[in-house]
Design a protein around this motif. Structure first.
Motif, PDB file in Angstrom:
ATOM      1  N   UNK A   1      44.755  14.410 -10.611  1.00 30.79           N
ATOM      2  CA  UNK A   1      44.006  15.233 -11.545  1.00 30.79           C
ATOM      3  C   UNK A   1      42.637  14.612 -11.754  1.00 30.79           C
ATOM      4  N   UNK A   2      41.718  15.412 -12.284  1.00 37.56           N
ATOM      5  CA  UNK A   2      40.368  14.952 -12.569  1.00 37.56           C
ATOM      6  C   UNK A   2      39.976  15.440 -13.959  1.00 37.56           C
ATOM      7  N   UNK A   3      39.279  14.609 -14.698  1.00 38.56           N
ATOM      8  CA  UNK A   3      38.787  14.968 -16.029  1.00 38.56           C
ATOM      9  C   UNK A   3      37.345  15.418 -15.866  1.00 38.56           C
ATOM     10  N   UNK A   4      37.041  16.638 -16.261  1.00 38.95           N
ATOM     11  CA  UNK A   4      35.703  17.200 -16.116  1.00 38.95           C
ATOM     12  C   UNK A   4      34.837  16.862 -17.323  1.00 38.95           C
ATOM     13  N   UNK A   5      33.543  17.132 -17.207  1.00 40.48           N
ATOM     14  CA  UNK A   5      32.592  16.850 -18.275  1.00 40.48           C
ATOM     15  C   UNK A   5      32.872  17.662 -19.540  1.00 40.48           C
ATOM     16  N   UNK A   6      33.425  18.864 -19.366  1.00 42.72           N
ATOM     17  CA  UNK A   6      33.697  19.712 -20.524  1.00 42.72           C
ATOM     18  C   UNK A   6      35.027  19.385 -21.212  1.00 42.72           C
ATOM     19  N   UNK A   7      35.724  18.335 -20.739  1.00 45.90           N
ATOM     20  CA  UNK A   7      36.955  17.888 -21.381  1.00 45.90           C
ATOM     21  C   UNK A   7      38.231  18.415 -20.747  1.00 45.90           C
ATOM     22  N   UNK A   8      38.114  19.364 -19.818  1.00 45.28           N
ATOM     23  CA  UNK A   8      39.311  19.898 -19.165  1.00 45.28           C
ATOM     24  C   UNK A   8      39.841  18.906 -18.144  1.00 45.28           C
ATOM     25  N   UNK A   9      41.146  18.895 -17.953  1.00 46.35           N
ATOM     26  CA  UNK A   9      41.775  18.089 -16.917  1.00 46.35           C
ATOM     27  C   UNK A   9      42.427  19.047 -15.932  1.00 46.35           C
ATOM     28  N   UNK A  10      41.946  19.024 -14.690  1.00 45.39           N
ATOM     29  CA  UNK A  10      42.406  19.961 -13.663  1.00 45.39           C
ATOM     30  C   UNK A  10      43.011  19.210 -12.491  1.00 45.39           C
ATOM     31  N   UNK A  11      43.890  19.883 -11.746  1.00 43.52           N
ATOM     32  CA  UNK A  11      44.390  19.288 -10.500  1.00 43.52           C
ATOM     33  C   UNK A  11      43.227  19.083  -9.529  1.00 43.52           C
ATOM     34  N   UNK A  12      43.295  18.012  -8.745  1.00 45.46           N
ATOM     35  CA  UNK A  12      42.219  17.642  -7.825  1.00 45.46           C
ATOM     36  C   UNK A  12      42.684  17.797  -6.392  1.00 45.46           C
ATOM     37  N   UNK A  13      41.874  18.475  -5.578  1.00 46.05           N
ATOM     38  CA  UNK A  13      42.132  18.630  -4.153  1.00 46.05           C
ATOM     39  C   UNK A  13      40.913  18.101  -3.414  1.00 46.05           C
ATOM     40  N   UNK A  14      41.110  17.084  -2.554  1.00 50.81           N
ATOM     41  CA  UNK A  14      40.000  16.449  -1.841  1.00 50.81           C
ATOM     42  C   UNK A  14      39.813  17.091  -0.466  1.00 50.81           C
ATOM     43  N   UNK A  15      38.553  17.408  -0.139  1.00 52.05           N
ATOM     44  CA  UNK A  15      38.198  18.023   1.139  1.00 52.05           C
ATOM     45  C   UNK A  15      37.340  17.069   1.948  1.00 52.05           C
ATOM     46  N   UNK A  16      37.515  17.060   3.260  1.00 50.24           N
ATOM     47  CA  UNK A  16      36.653  16.264   4.137  1.00 50.24           C
ATOM     48  C   UNK A  16      35.272  16.899   4.246  1.00 50.24           C
ATOM     49  N   UNK A  17      35.227  18.219   4.330  1.00 51.54           N
ATOM     50  CA  UNK A  17      33.960  18.933   4.436  1.00 51.54           C
ATOM     51  C   UNK A  17      34.106  20.303   3.791  1.00 51.54           C
ATOM     52  N   UNK A  18      33.010  20.822   3.294  1.00 44.96           N
ATOM     53  CA  UNK A  18      32.985  22.150   2.697  1.00 44.96           C
ATOM     54  C   UNK A  18      31.685  22.828   3.120  1.00 44.96           C
ATOM     55  N   UNK A  19      31.415  23.990   2.565  1.00 48.54           N
ATOM     56  CA  UNK A  19      30.175  24.679   2.922  1.00 48.54           C
ATOM     57  C   UNK A  19      28.948  23.915   2.441  1.00 48.54           C
ATOM     58  N   UNK A  20      29.111  22.992   1.500  1.00 44.72           N
ATOM     59  CA  UNK A  20      27.994  22.176   1.022  1.00 44.72           C
ATOM     60  C   UNK A  20      27.584  21.097   2.023  1.00 44.72           C
ATOM     61  N   UNK A  21      28.507  20.687   2.904  1.00 41.40           N
ATOM     62  CA  UNK A  21      28.196  19.586   3.819  1.00 41.40           C
ATOM     63  C   UNK A  21      28.382  19.931   5.294  1.00 41.40           C
ATOM     64  N   UNK A  22      28.954  21.080   5.611  1.00 34.87           N
ATOM     65  CA  UNK A  22      29.194  21.443   7.014  1.00 34.87           C
ATOM     66  C   UNK A  22      27.866  21.772   7.703  1.00 34.87           C
ATOM     67  N   UNK A  23      27.632  21.222   8.894  1.00 34.58           N
ATOM     68  CA  UNK A  23      26.352  21.437   9.593  1.00 34.58           C
ATOM     69  C   UNK A  23      26.015  22.901   9.836  1.00 34.58           C
ATOM     70  N   UNK A  24      27.006  23.765  10.022  1.00 31.00           N
ATOM     71  CA  UNK A  24      26.725  25.177  10.266  1.00 31.00           C
ATOM     72  C   UNK A  24      26.074  25.815   9.042  1.00 31.00           C
ATOM     73  N   UNK A  25      26.558  25.482   7.858  1.00 28.69           N
ATOM     74  CA  UNK A  25      26.042  26.086   6.634  1.00 28.69           C
ATOM     75  C   UNK A  25      24.781  25.402   6.124  1.00 28.69           C
ATOM     76  N   UNK A  26      24.597  24.131   6.414  1.00 28.04           N
ATOM     77  CA  UNK A  26      23.424  23.414   5.917  1.00 28.04           C
ATOM     78  C   UNK A  26      22.233  23.524   6.860  1.00 28.04           C
TER      79      UNK A  26
END
Length: 84
Positions: free
Chosen positions: A34-59
Motif C-alpha cells: 500500500x501507499x500513503x498519498x499526500x491527501x491522507x488516503x492509503x491505497x493499494x500500490x501496483x509497481x510498473x516497469x514502464x508506462x505512457x509517461x516513460x515509454x519511448x513511443x509515447x515520449x
C-alpha cells in the motif's frame, strides 16, 4: 448480486518505477503493498516497469533504425543490384 464471485474492484495507485510518476485508477489488480498519498488516503500500490509517461513511443524519444551505424544503408547498397 451473488456473494464471493466478483473481483475486488477498487482504486489502485500505479507507480512507474523508471520515473516515479503516479496515477490512480480503478482496477482489480492484486497487490500486496500500500501507499500513503499526500491527501491522507492509503491505497493499494501496483509497481510498473514502464508506462505512457516513460515509454519511448509515447515520449517521442525512440531511436531511428538508420542511426545504428548505417546498417540500413549497408543493406540497401548490398542488395540494390538484386532487385533489378
Amino acid at each position: 448480486m451473488k456473494e464471493g464471485i466478483h473481483p475486488n474492484y477498487r482504486e489502485v495507485c500505479f507507480v512507474d518505477l523508471s520515473n516515479g510518476s503516479q496515477f490512480i485508477i480503478r482496477s482489480c489488480a492484486n497487490t500486496k503493498e500500500t501507499i500513503k498519498l499526500d491527501d491522507g488516503r492509503e491505497l493499494p500500490l501496483f509497481k510498473l516497469e514502464t508506462s505512457s509517461e516513460s515509454h519511448p513511443f509515447y515520449t517521442g524519444t525512440q531511436k531511428s533504425v538508420d542511426t545504428m551505424g548505417g546498417r540500413v544503408e549497408k543493406f540497401r547498397s548490398r542488395y540494390a543490384r538484386a532487385g533489378k
